[in-house]
Design a protein around this motif. Structure first.
Motif, PDB file in Angstrom:
ATOM      1  N   CYS A   1      15.051   3.045  -4.009  1.00 54.96           N
ATOM      2  CA  CYS A   1      14.542   1.370  -3.484  1.00 54.96           C
ATOM      3  C   CYS A   1      16.205   1.097  -2.544  1.00 54.96           C
ATOM      4  CB  CYS A   1      14.556   0.340  -4.692  1.00 54.96           C
ATOM      5  SG  CYS A   1      14.330  -1.620  -3.421  1.00 54.96           S
TER       6      CYS A   1
ATOM      7  N   ASP B   1      10.680   4.632  -2.485  1.00 54.52           N
ATOM      8  CA  ASP B   1      10.029   3.747  -3.022  1.00 54.52           C
ATOM      9  C   ASP B   1       9.619   2.681  -1.726  1.00 54.52           C
ATOM     10  OD1 ASP B   1       8.991   6.726  -3.857  1.00 54.52           O
ATOM     11  OD2 ASP B   1      10.475   6.131  -5.332  1.00 54.52           O
ATOM     12  N   VAL B   2      10.002   1.826  -2.180  1.00 55.02           N
ATOM     13  CA  VAL B   2      10.379   0.446  -1.907  1.00 55.02           C
ATOM     14  C   VAL B   2      11.679   0.435  -0.967  1.00 55.02           C
ATOM     15  CG1 VAL B   2      10.651  -0.108  -3.469  1.00 55.02           C
ATOM     16  CG2 VAL B   2       9.278  -1.856  -2.882  1.00 55.02           C
TER      17      VAL B   2
ATOM     18  N   ARG C   1       8.102   0.930  11.639  1.00 52.32           N
ATOM     19  CA  ARG C   1       6.452   1.496  11.502  1.00 52.32           C
ATOM     20  C   ARG C   1       6.197   1.874  11.785  1.00 52.32           C
ATOM     21  NH1 ARG C   1       5.982   1.037   5.638  1.00 52.32           N
ATOM     22  NH2 ARG C   1       5.485  -1.168   4.929  1.00 52.32           N
TER      23      ARG C   1
ATOM     24  N   LYS D   1       5.943   6.405   4.326  1.00 54.35           N
ATOM     25  CA  LYS D   1       6.566   5.081   4.594  1.00 54.35           C
ATOM     26  C   LYS D   1       6.720   4.498   3.628  1.00 54.35           C
ATOM     27  CE  LYS D   1       6.206   4.503   9.232  1.00 54.35           C
ATOM     28  NZ  LYS D   1       6.254   5.497   9.281  1.00 54.35           N
TER      29      LYS D   1
ATOM     30  N   LYS E   1       7.122   1.466   0.604  1.00 56.25           N
ATOM     31  CA  LYS E   1       6.554  -0.019   0.687  1.00 56.25           C
ATOM     32  C   LYS E   1       7.075  -0.912   1.264  1.00 56.25           C
ATOM     33  CE  LYS E   1       2.988   0.700  -1.038  1.00 56.25           C
ATOM     34  NZ  LYS E   1       1.674   1.080  -0.241  1.00 56.25           N
TER      35      LYS E   1
ATOM     36  N   ILE F   1       9.034  -4.958   1.395  1.00 57.32           N
ATOM     37  CA  ILE F   1       8.874  -6.368   0.427  1.00 57.32           C
ATOM     38  C   ILE F   1       9.814  -7.761   1.771  1.00 57.32           C
ATOM     39  CG2 ILE F   1       9.267  -7.610  -1.970  1.00 57.32           C
ATOM     40  CD1 ILE F   1       8.324  -5.157  -2.863  1.00 57.32           C
TER      41      ILE F   1
ATOM     42  N   ASP G   1       4.416  -5.416   2.995  1.00 60.90           N
ATOM     43  CA  ASP G   1       3.659  -5.131   2.001  1.00 60.90           C
ATOM     44  C   ASP G   1       3.624  -6.560   1.616  1.00 60.90           C
ATOM     45  OD1 ASP G   1       2.203  -1.756   2.588  1.00 60.90           O
ATOM     46  OD2 ASP G   1       4.875  -1.644   2.897  1.00 60.90           O
ATOM     47  N   GLU G   2       4.732  -7.067   1.599  1.00 60.62           N
ATOM     48  CA  GLU G   2       4.843  -7.800   0.522  1.00 60.62           C
ATOM     49  C   GLU G   2       5.708  -9.248   1.003  1.00 60.62           C
ATOM     50  OE1 GLU G   2       3.380 -10.478  -1.406  1.00 60.62           O
ATOM     51  OE2 GLU G   2       2.051  -9.491  -2.454  1.00 60.62           O
TER      52      GLU G   2
ATOM     53  N   VAL H   1       2.959  -3.770  -4.973  1.00 59.40           N
ATOM     54  CA  VAL H   1       2.734  -2.750  -3.700  1.00 59.40           C
ATOM     55  C   VAL H   1       2.568  -1.774  -4.723  1.00 59.40           C
ATOM     56  CG1 VAL H   1       4.142  -4.858  -2.017  1.00 59.40           C
ATOM     57  CG2 VAL H   1       5.068  -2.590  -3.857  1.00 59.40           C
TER      58      VAL H   1
ATOM     59  N   CYS I   1       4.186   0.040  -7.008  1.00 64.99           N
ATOM     60  CA  CYS I   1       5.660   1.140  -7.150  1.00 64.99           C
ATOM     61  C   CYS I   1       6.237   0.920  -8.755  1.00 64.99           C
ATOM     62  CB  CYS I   1       7.014   0.298  -6.212  1.00 64.99           C
ATOM     63  SG  CYS I   1       6.347   0.422  -4.186  1.00 64.99           S
TER      64      CYS I   1
END
Length: 121
Positions: A4, A47-48, A68, A75, A77, A79, A99-100, A118, A120
């Protein structure tokens, strides 16, 4: 191990988020603005990404649009993690590729739920 990237200009928020994520077995990196985050993502794909909205140098929205628009895959995720809670802000974030969305302040349960949504966790 899942990874992350926490992107926030607040050292306190980064510290709290890092603690929560590390207890969920994430390997955590930090960036204090969008430019620093883009630089980080050019060398690795987390990952996120937990992303703040309002930051100096490059805002969260500017980072998200730039991130993006890159053609590299996979890519992360994304948040958004912010105090901006208007429906317009949430829609803009989702439209830009988030994504969130999670509101500050957040706790472990809230963050864990968003990470599950999402994919993860």
């Amino acid at each position: 191990m899942r990874t992350c990237l926490i992107v926030d200009d607040s050292k306190v928020i980064r510290k709290v988020a890092r603690h929560i994520l590390e207890t969920m077995q994430f390997d955590v990196a930090e960036a204090s603005d969008g430019k620093e985050a883009l630089d980080h993502c050019s060398g690795t794909t987390p990952d996120v990404i937990l992303l703040d909205w309002n930051m100096p140098v490059m805002s969260g929205m500017d980072f998200l649009r730039a991130y993006r628009s890159t053609v590299e895959l996979p890519k992360a995720k994304v948040i958004f993690c912010t105090t901006e809670n208007g429906v317009g802000h949430i829609k803009a974030a989702i439209d830009a590729g988030a994504d969130e969305y999670v509101m500050k302040p957040f706790d472990r349960e809230t963050l864990e739920a968003k990470l599950q949504i999402v994919g993860c966790l």
